[in-house]
Design a protein around this motif. Structure first.
Motif, PDB file in Angstrom:
ATOM      1  N   CYS A  86       0.853  -1.184   0.000  1.00  0.00           N
ATOM      2  CA  CYS A  86       0.000   0.000   0.000  1.00  0.00           C
ATOM      3  C   CYS A  86       0.887   1.230   0.000  1.00  0.00           C
TER       4      CYS A  86
ATOM      5  N   ASP B  89       5.150   3.010  -2.526  1.00  0.00           N
ATOM      6  CA  ASP B  89       4.413   1.859  -2.007  1.00  0.00           C
ATOM      7  C   ASP B  89       5.341   1.084  -1.080  1.00  0.00           C
TER       8      ASP B  89
ATOM      9  N   ARG C 221     -15.554  -7.114  -2.537  1.00  0.00           N
ATOM     10  CA  ARG C 221     -15.546  -5.886  -1.735  1.00  0.00           C
ATOM     11  C   ARG C 221     -16.848  -5.722  -0.960  1.00  0.00           C
TER      12      ARG C 221
ATOM     13  N   ASP D 144     -16.985  -5.482   3.063  1.00  0.00           N
ATOM     14  CA  ASP D 144     -17.604  -4.324   3.728  1.00  0.00           C
ATOM     15  C   ASP D 144     -18.669  -4.769   4.735  1.00  0.00           C
TER      16      ASP D 144
ATOM     17  N   LYS E  11     -17.199   0.741   8.280  1.00  0.00           N
ATOM     18  CA  LYS E  11     -16.366   0.787   7.073  1.00  0.00           C
ATOM     19  C   LYS E  11     -16.111   2.220   6.629  1.00  0.00           C
TER      20      LYS E  11
ATOM     21  N   PHE F  60      -8.502   4.044   6.387  1.00  0.00           N
ATOM     22  CA  PHE F  60      -7.778   3.481   5.249  1.00  0.00           C
ATOM     23  C   PHE F  60      -8.466   2.281   4.612  1.00  0.00           C
ATOM     24  N   TYR F  61      -8.954   1.380   5.421  1.00  0.00           N
ATOM     25  CA  TYR F  61      -9.316   0.050   4.946  1.00  0.00           C
ATOM     26  C   TYR F  61     -10.803  -0.107   4.688  1.00  0.00           C
ATOM     27  N   ASP F  62     -11.125  -0.687   3.548  1.00  0.00           N
ATOM     28  CA  ASP F  62     -12.475  -1.148   3.233  1.00  0.00           C
ATOM     29  C   ASP F  62     -12.335  -2.239   2.172  1.00  0.00           C
TER      30      ASP F  62
ATOM     31  N   THR G 129     -10.252  -1.255  -0.977  1.00  0.00           N
ATOM     32  CA  THR G 129      -8.838  -1.120  -0.636  1.00  0.00           C
ATOM     33  C   THR G 129      -8.197  -2.487  -0.466  1.00  0.00           C
ATOM     34  N   HIS G 130      -8.913  -3.422   0.140  1.00  0.00           N
ATOM     35  CA  HIS G 130      -8.403  -4.784   0.319  1.00  0.00           C
ATOM     36  C   HIS G 130      -8.002  -5.378  -1.031  1.00  0.00           C
TER      37      HIS G 130
ATOM     38  N   ARG H 118      -7.191  -3.797  -3.737  1.00  0.00           N
ATOM     39  CA  ARG H 118      -6.066  -3.056  -4.303  1.00  0.00           C
ATOM     40  C   ARG H 118      -4.742  -3.477  -3.669  1.00  0.00           C
ATOM     41  N   ILE H 119      -4.690  -3.662  -2.361  1.00  0.00           N
ATOM     42  CA  ILE H 119      -3.399  -3.931  -1.733  1.00  0.00           C
ATOM     43  C   ILE H 119      -2.826  -5.287  -2.155  1.00  0.00           C
TER      44      ILE H 119
END
Length: 156
Positions: free
Chosen positions: A52, A60, A89, A93, A115, A120-122, A125-126, A128-129
């Motif tokens: 991230c 990153d 996602r 959530d 959420k 940062f996290y949702d 985002t999960h 994406r990382i």
């Protein structure tokens, strides 16, 4: 000690497919993302790199999640890893909303629940990382070094 279903997570350095010049100057390659993943793979059944953006670091940043396969699982290693990384996602959530219950102001200031209160996290985002770029995945795959007491790798 880690419980049988425990997960170990560590930061692992810059997550770039082309390490910065200072990391590969001279005879010593100090990039450590791949070696940390490889080292954990000597101890754990599954290692999962992810990254991230860390604004204060200007890039990153890599992390590695490591865990052992469930003893009674009929799933393959890849199926187990996908069950951690390829979560819808929407499902994630909902999990956040149902499991994270005492965030102050989770339902204030226009927030729809936990959420929205997390900074940062949702679910999106999960996803994406865990979606590393192809060049970074290729660089990690090529990396063979393992960190040992006799062969340490120092990160700058």
């Amino acid at each position: 000690l880690l419980n049988s279903n425990g997960v170990f997570v560590t930061q692992a350095g810059v997550a770039e497919s082309v390490p910065p010049e200072h990391a590969i100057e001279g005879e010593t390659d100090t990039s450590c993302y791949g070696p940390i993943q490889n080292t954990l793979a000597t101890v754990f059944d599954c290692t999962v790199p992810y990254a991230c953006n860390i604004p204060s670091f200007g890039s990153d940043w890599g992390f590695v999640m490591a865990f052992n396969m469930p003893t009674e699982s009929a799933k393959t290693k890849d199926e187990i890893i996908d069950s951690w990384t390829d979560i819808s996602r929407i499902v994630l959530d909902k999990m956040i909303d149902s499991r994270i219950t005492d965030i102050e102001n989770a339902r204030k200031d226009g927030n729809q629940g936990p959420k929205d209160a997390l900074r940062f996290y949702d679910g999106l985002t999960h996803r994406r990382i865990f979606a590393l770029t192809k060049p970074l995945r290729q660089a990690l795959k090529k990396e063979a070094r393992i960190m040992t007491k006799e062969n340490p790798i120092f990160m700058y």
